[in-house]
Design an enzyme around this catalytic site. Structure first.
Site, PDB file in Angstrom:
ATOM      1  N   ALA A  61      39.349  56.793 -14.417  1.00 40.70           N
ATOM      2  CA  ALA A  61      39.581  55.933 -15.555  1.00 40.70           C
ATOM      3  C   ALA A  61      38.586  54.605 -15.308  1.00 40.70           C
ATOM      4  O   ALA A  61      38.027  54.519 -14.452  1.00 40.70           O
ATOM      5  CB  ALA A  61      41.228  55.330 -15.367  1.00 40.70           C
ATOM      6  N   GLY A 100      41.130  59.848 -12.383  1.00 41.93           N
ATOM      7  CA  GLY A 100      41.288  60.488 -13.623  1.00 41.93           C
ATOM      8  C   GLY A 100      40.288  61.688 -13.780  1.00 41.93           C
ATOM      9  O   GLY A 100      40.829  62.473 -14.497  1.00 41.93           O
ATOM     10  N   GLU A 103      41.910  64.488 -12.289  1.00 44.30           N
ATOM     11  CA  GLU A 103      42.876  65.045 -12.967  1.00 44.30           C
ATOM     12  C   GLU A 103      42.613  65.772 -14.162  1.00 44.30           C
ATOM     13  O   GLU A 103      43.079  66.800 -14.640  1.00 44.30           O
ATOM     14  CB  GLU A 103      43.801  63.760 -13.533  1.00 44.30           C
ATOM     15  CG  GLU A 103      44.408  63.106 -12.208  1.00 44.30           C
ATOM     16  CD  GLU A 103      45.165  61.881 -12.533  1.00 44.30           C
ATOM     17  OE1 GLU A 103      44.546  61.039 -12.993  1.00 44.30           O
ATOM     18  OE2 GLU A 103      46.399  61.758 -12.331  1.00 44.30           O
ATOM     19  N   GLU A 123      43.004  56.618  -6.383  1.00 47.01           N
ATOM     20  CA  GLU A 123      44.051  55.690  -7.057  1.00 47.01           C
ATOM     21  C   GLU A 123      44.817  54.728  -5.972  1.00 47.01           C
ATOM     22  O   GLU A 123      44.934  53.431  -6.386  1.00 47.01           O
ATOM     23  CB  GLU A 123      44.931  56.195  -7.934  1.00 47.01           C
ATOM     24  CG  GLU A 123      44.219  56.803  -9.275  1.00 47.01           C
ATOM     25  CD  GLU A 123      43.739  58.296  -9.139  1.00 47.01           C
ATOM     26  OE1 GLU A 123      43.727  58.667  -7.981  1.00 47.01           O
ATOM     27  OE2 GLU A 123      43.565  59.060 -10.026  1.00 47.01           O
TER      28      GLU A 123
HETATM   29  C1  LIG Z   1      46.370  56.468 -16.306  1.00 42.99           C
HETATM   30  C2  LIG Z   1      45.046  56.834 -15.774  1.00 42.99           C
HETATM   31  C3  LIG Z   1      44.776  56.531 -14.559  1.00 42.99           C
HETATM   32  C4  LIG Z   1      43.851  56.863 -13.920  1.00 42.99           C
HETATM   33  C5  LIG Z   1      43.575  56.421 -12.517  1.00 42.99           C
HETATM   34  C6  LIG Z   1      42.040  56.363 -12.156  1.00 42.99           C
HETATM   35  O1  LIG Z   1      41.333  57.378 -12.357  1.00 42.99           O
HETATM   36  S1  LIG Z   1      41.546  55.015 -11.370  1.00 42.99           S
HETATM   37  C7  LIG Z   1      39.879  55.174 -11.029  1.00 42.99           C
HETATM   38  C8  LIG Z   1      39.683  56.035  -9.944  1.00 42.99           C
HETATM   39  N1  LIG Z   1      38.334  56.383  -9.395  1.00 42.99           N
HETATM   40  C9  LIG Z   1      37.799  55.707  -8.343  1.00 42.99           C
HETATM   41  O2  LIG Z   1      38.398  54.905  -7.985  1.00 42.99           O
HETATM   42  C10 LIG Z   1      36.292  55.867  -8.438  1.00 42.99           C
HETATM   43  C11 LIG Z   1      35.690  54.284  -8.243  1.00 42.99           C
HETATM   44  N2  LIG Z   1      34.216  54.464  -8.124  1.00 42.99           N
HETATM   45  C12 LIG Z   1      33.707  55.013  -7.045  1.00 42.99           C
HETATM   46  O3  LIG Z   1      34.408  55.234  -5.919  1.00 42.99           O
HETATM   47  C13 LIG Z   1      32.189  54.628  -6.776  1.00 42.99           C
HETATM   48  O4  LIG Z   1      31.745  53.865  -7.756  1.00 42.99           O
HETATM   49  C14 LIG Z   1      31.753  56.292  -7.070  1.00 42.99           C
HETATM   50  C15 LIG Z   1      32.120  56.781  -8.330  1.00 42.99           C
HETATM   51  C16 LIG Z   1      31.799  57.127  -5.953  1.00 42.99           C
HETATM   52  C17 LIG Z   1      29.976  56.138  -7.196  1.00 42.99           C
HETATM   53  O5  LIG Z   1      29.466  55.334  -6.030  1.00 42.99           O
HETATM   54  P1  LIG Z   1      28.081  54.631  -6.031  1.00 42.99           P
HETATM   55  O6  LIG Z   1      27.902  54.108  -4.578  1.00 42.99           O
HETATM   56  O7  LIG Z   1      26.984  55.587  -6.454  1.00 42.99           O
HETATM   57  O8  LIG Z   1      27.862  53.498  -6.993  1.00 42.99           O
HETATM   58  P2  LIG Z   1      28.978  52.517  -7.260  1.00 42.99           P
HETATM   59  O9  LIG Z   1      30.088  52.308  -6.520  1.00 42.99           O
HETATM   60  O10 LIG Z   1      27.967  50.878  -7.110  1.00 42.99           O
HETATM   61  O11 LIG Z   1      29.194  52.244  -8.825  1.00 42.99           O
HETATM   62  C18 LIG Z   1      28.270  51.894 -10.044  1.00 42.99           C
HETATM   63  C19 LIG Z   1      28.696  51.109 -10.971  1.00 42.99           C
HETATM   64  O12 LIG Z   1      29.710  52.011 -11.620  1.00 42.99           O
HETATM   65  C20 LIG Z   1      30.866  51.049 -11.628  1.00 42.99           C
HETATM   66  N3  LIG Z   1      32.279  51.948 -11.455  1.00 42.99           N
HETATM   67  C21 LIG Z   1      32.221  53.205 -10.716  1.00 42.99           C
HETATM   68  N4  LIG Z   1      33.465  53.344 -10.832  1.00 42.99           N
HETATM   69  C22 LIG Z   1      33.867  52.967 -12.041  1.00 42.99           C
HETATM   70  C23 LIG Z   1      35.274  53.064 -12.574  1.00 42.99           C
HETATM   71  N5  LIG Z   1      36.120  54.135 -12.331  1.00 42.99           N
HETATM   72  N6  LIG Z   1      35.520  52.237 -13.610  1.00 42.99           N
HETATM   73  C24 LIG Z   1      34.659  51.307 -13.772  1.00 42.99           C
HETATM   74  N7  LIG Z   1      33.377  51.008 -13.415  1.00 42.99           N
HETATM   75  C25 LIG Z   1      33.121  51.908 -12.280  1.00 42.99           C
HETATM   76  C26 LIG Z   1      30.712  50.026 -10.471  1.00 42.99           C
HETATM   77  O13 LIG Z   1      31.489  48.894 -10.602  1.00 42.99           O
HETATM   78  C27 LIG Z   1      29.162  50.034 -10.405  1.00 42.99           C
HETATM   79  O14 LIG Z   1      28.846  48.887 -11.520  1.00 42.99           O
HETATM   80  P3  LIG Z   1      27.887  47.799 -11.491  1.00 42.99           P
HETATM   81  O15 LIG Z   1      28.110  46.966 -12.653  1.00 42.99           O
HETATM   82  O16 LIG Z   1      26.689  48.347 -11.185  1.00 42.99           O
HETATM   83  O17 LIG Z   1      28.205  47.239 -10.076  1.00 42.99           O
END
Ligand SMILES: CC/C=C/CC(=O)SCCNC(=O)CCNC(=O)[C@H](O)C(C)(C)COP(=O)(O)OP(=O)(O)OC[C@H]1O[C@@H](n2cnc3c(N)ncnc32)[C@H](O)[C@@H]1OP(=O)(O)O
Length: 719
Positions: A61, A100, A103, A123
């Site tokens: 998400a 998500g 999922e 999550e």
């Molecule tokens: C009801 C529905 C509910 C659903 C629940 C969910 O899905 S909650 C979300 C679960 N997902 C996560 O927790 C994943 C979070 N992201 C990460 O762990 C990492 O970002 C990654 C995907 C493994 C990639 O890692 P990497 O080191 O390559 O990059 P960054 O961490 O620096 O991320 C790059 C930029 O992307 C932004 N970002 C990452 N994930 C998300 C996200 N899920 N939503 C929004 N933004 C995300 C991150 O903030 C970085 O942004 P910058 O502006 O460049 O700092």
């Protein structure tokens, strides 16, 4: 946000296109709904493949959307409809399938993963649970024990482990989309009913209750008050004991409670704070994204004490060749054995071979002539460090970066004795340096932007969370520790005990209370600092040590403890007693109780009952107050940086966000009111006097933490 193509004449290829991680924003959900409808209604299409652009399937998400009102199609019914469709859908997983994203993959009828992909339901680390069916589908696919472990920890698994667990059907090293398309074509004629996870029964272990209880107890021990892991257990219990339709309702109810909690807000704040911390800016305009770091191939570490050893290990394990220097042969041999042992254990844990060939040990600084960077980790003594820097300045190439691991001394004074002040910087690692994730990169006024970029990038390469901070005594972390631990010792005078204060702080969520932490770090360290700053020493009357020094309140109890040779765990006695020197099992010591009682009666202090709330308020508001001063002094650029430092360096509970986020959640008015109250009661404690920035923020209506920066802008930056 989702691209649609027809490939091989009959396969609809849906590509999520929301860089950088293809998160499921409202536009992406909308795109999936639209393209899926198109695929299911087009008679030419016999199968569907879902993949993500730029080598990433989906990062889950869009976490940024959690702060606002829900827009666009909700995820759960969208996913249910994909699973219910009559055409086979294959997930082509490259990069990541998280939250998500996984999922989404679980409602596809088949999952093909690239060999380098990582999958997981993280999550829980955001204070949530997988509420788009994840807690109900994963147990049906891989069983309760494995699903419980993945959901309650949020651990990512490799595609190889995912294959073993049964999460994916195939792992490939080739183009995962092409493989998935071929797979989808072969799946066309096959029945789908057994591929719809929501329709399966959960393989339930006979000892379900015992298993759930054991996991709950384990979590209660480790989670330090975090709600989400326990909610995850309840959701998985629902999967095991209810039909899908009821389980999914339970999942939603549990999610609703978590979603609106302060803990979820704090953990999501931490997620972004961690990512923001690396983004430094200097008053000159140079910043993280326009300054190229130098490449570091070789480094030297001077001093093979606890810090030096950990730093050498952290460098070697990421492929940097290290020359480790000691001044004495015996110390060097001990250091060598320790470093090799640490590196071997670390490599075994990671399942790689130890890079011992990258290590060299020497007694001579002459050997450092050609290294790219030196990290000095000698005893915390300015005169000694200056001698080392002077010598390095003469010996090393003029381009070699000179870094100090000082935990609070003036980095600019060290720069001043070298021929290259622009290449001098602080790299403050935390003990043990090969374990602790935090690195404070201490920028002196003369450190060049290239030097800062290099230290920050080296920190990242060493798998540290690096935060750029300005140069002042104690920098950010240790400077803030002083008012926090001062409050704890003042509370001892007034009637509290070390174990009472520690329990309150640990119940709040700290990894360790202030006294247990001091015992671990060694009480002699602070004692030496107090002696050096003239706060204590031979002139102090040991029978009647004054309680006011250098114009402010002073608590002599920590000095009295040290005078008895009680330096903490290493001597087997400190604020607590231990089974043996080096022991870790802290027990309350009647001798400390006695010392406190004698002390109070000597000074005529009538002990009073101190509430848990007072302990929390005085310790944590004094901590945050110093954080506000650090912001107004320009030593940290943002409250997020301070919070990251406290989480990763000082065991501040992540689900509370950090001292600055905690202050914002409690309410700045309340923090101000309490500080004013306590400062009135203790006017000789300057740390309790509310900082001008705190007052300013309250006067501006207590803006949210993300807006504080606008009110700090005009102040001087040391970064
Ligand atoms: C009801 C529905 C509910 C659903 C629940 C969910 O899905 S909650 C979300 C679960 N997902 C996560 O927790 C994943 C979070 N992201 C990460 O762990 C990492 O970002 C990654 C995907 C493994 C990639 O890692 P990497 O080191 O390559 O990059 P960054 O961490 O620096 O991320 C790059 C930029 O992307 C932004 N970002 C990452 N994930 C998300 C996200 N899920 N939503 C929004 N933004 C995300 C991150 O903030 C970085 O942004 P910058 O502006 O460049 O700092």
């Amino acid at each position: 946000m989702a691209r649609y193509e027809l490939v091989k004449r009959s396969v609809a290829l849906i590509t999520l296109t929301n860089p950088p991680v293809n998160s499921l924003s409202s536009a992406v959900r909308h795109g999936i709904a639209k393209t899926m409808d198109r695929a299911l209604s087009d008679p030419k299409v016999t199968a569907v493949v879902i993949c993500g652009e730029n080598g990433r399937f989906c990062g889950g998400a869009d976490i940024r959307e959690f702060a606002g009102p829900m827009r666009g199609p909700p995820l759960l019914p969208l996913l249910d409809s994909i699973e219910a469709g009559e055409k086979p859908v294959v997930a082509a997983i490259e990069g990541v399938a998280l939250g998500g994203g996984l999922e989404l993959a679980l409602v596809c009828h088949y999952r093909i993963a690239h060999s380098k992909a990582r999958l997981g339901l993280p999550e829980v680390t955001l204070g949530l649970l997988p509420a788009a069916g994840g807690t109900q589908r994963l147990p049906r696919l891989i069983g309760i024990p494995a699903a419980l472990e993945l959901i309650t920890t949020g651990r990512h698994v490799s595609s190889q482990e995912a294959l073993k667990l049964g999460i994916v059907d195939q792992v490939t090293e080739q183009n995962v989309c092409e493989v998935a398309v071929e797979f989808a074509l072969r799946a066309v004629a096959k029945p789908l009913s057994s591929r719809r996870l929501s329709a399966l029964t959960v393989p339930c272990p006979p000892d379900l209750d015992a298993l759930l209880e054991a996991v709950t107890m384990q979590i209660q021990k480790k989670a330090r008050g975090m709600m989400a892991p326990l909610a995850c257990v309840q959701a998985v219990r629902a999967a095991a004991t209810m039909p899908y339709s009821q389980g999914i309702k339970r999942e939603s109810e549990l999610m609703a409670t978590l979603f609106n909690s302060g803990q979820a807000r704090a953990l999501q704040y931490c997620f972004f704070a961690e990512r923001t911390a690396g983004k430094w800016t200097l008053p000159s305009g140079a910043q993280w994204n326009d300054t190229k770091p130098r490449e570091i191939r070789s480094a030297a570490v001077i001093g093979l004490g606890t810090m030096g050893r950990g730093i050498a290990v952290s460098l070697a394990r990421v492929g940097i060749s290290v020359i480790a220097v000691e001044s004495d042969k015996k110390l060097m041999e001990t250091g060598r054995q320790m470093v090799i042992g640490m590196l071997e254990r670390d490599a075994k844990r990671r399942g790689v071979s130890a890079s011992l060939n990258l290590l060299k040990f020497t007694l001579s600084l002459q050997d450092l002539k050609d290294v790219d960077l030196v990290i000095e980790a000698v005893f915390e003594d300015m005169a000694l460090k200056k001698r080392v820097f002077q010598e390095l300045s003469k010996l090393c190439r003029p381009t070699t970066l000179l870094c100090s691991n000082t935990s609070g001394l003036d980095v600019d004074a060290l720069a001043g004795v070298t021929d290259r002040p622009q290449l001098v910087i602080g790299m403050h690692f935390f003990s043990p340096a090969h374990v602790m994730k935090l690195l404070e990169v201490v920028c002196g006024p003369r450190s060049s932007s290239e030097t800062i970029a290099t230290a920050m990038s080296l920190g990242k390469r060493m798998e540290k969370v690096s935060v750029a901070v300005g140069n002042c005594p104690g920098f950010v972390g240790n400077r803030m520790l002083k008012p926090y631990s001062d409050q704890a010792t003042f509370l001892l005078e007034e009637g509290a005990t070390p174990e009472q204060i520690d329990k309150v702080l640990e119940d709040f969520g700290f990894a360790m209370g202030v006294f247990r932490m001091s015992d671990l770090a060694g009480l002699d360290v602070g004692w030496r600092v107090r002696k050096e700053s003239g706060l204590t020493g031979p002139d102090v009357d040991p029978k009647n040590p004054p309680r006011r020094r250098q114009g402010r309140k002073y608590c002599p109890i920590p000095d009295m403890v040290c005078e008895q040779g009680r330096f903490g765990q290493k001597t087997g006695r400190g604020w607590y007693m231990y089974d043996k020197p080096g022991g870790t099992n802290a027990k309350p010591d009647p001798l400390i109780q006695n010392l406190l009682e004698t002390y109070r009666s000597r000074y005529g202090i009538k002990p009073r009952n101190i509430t848990d709330q007072e302990i929390i308020d005085r310790c944590l508001f004094a901590l945050a107050n110093e954080g506000f001063r650090i912001l107004e002094d320009g030593i940290a650029a943002r409250p997020e940086d301070i919070d990251v430092i406290y989480q990763f360096g000082y065991g501040f509970p992540r689900h509370r966000g950090g001292p600055m986020f905690y202050a914002s959640m409690v309410g700045l008015e309340r923090v101000l009111e309490r500080l004013e109250h306590y400062h009135q009661a203790h006017p000789d404690v300057p740390h309790l006097e509310p900082s001008p920035l705190l007052k300013k923020l309250v006067a501006c209506g207590s803006p949210p933490i993300q807006k504080w920066r606008e009110h700090i802008k005009t102040m001087h930056s040391h970064l």
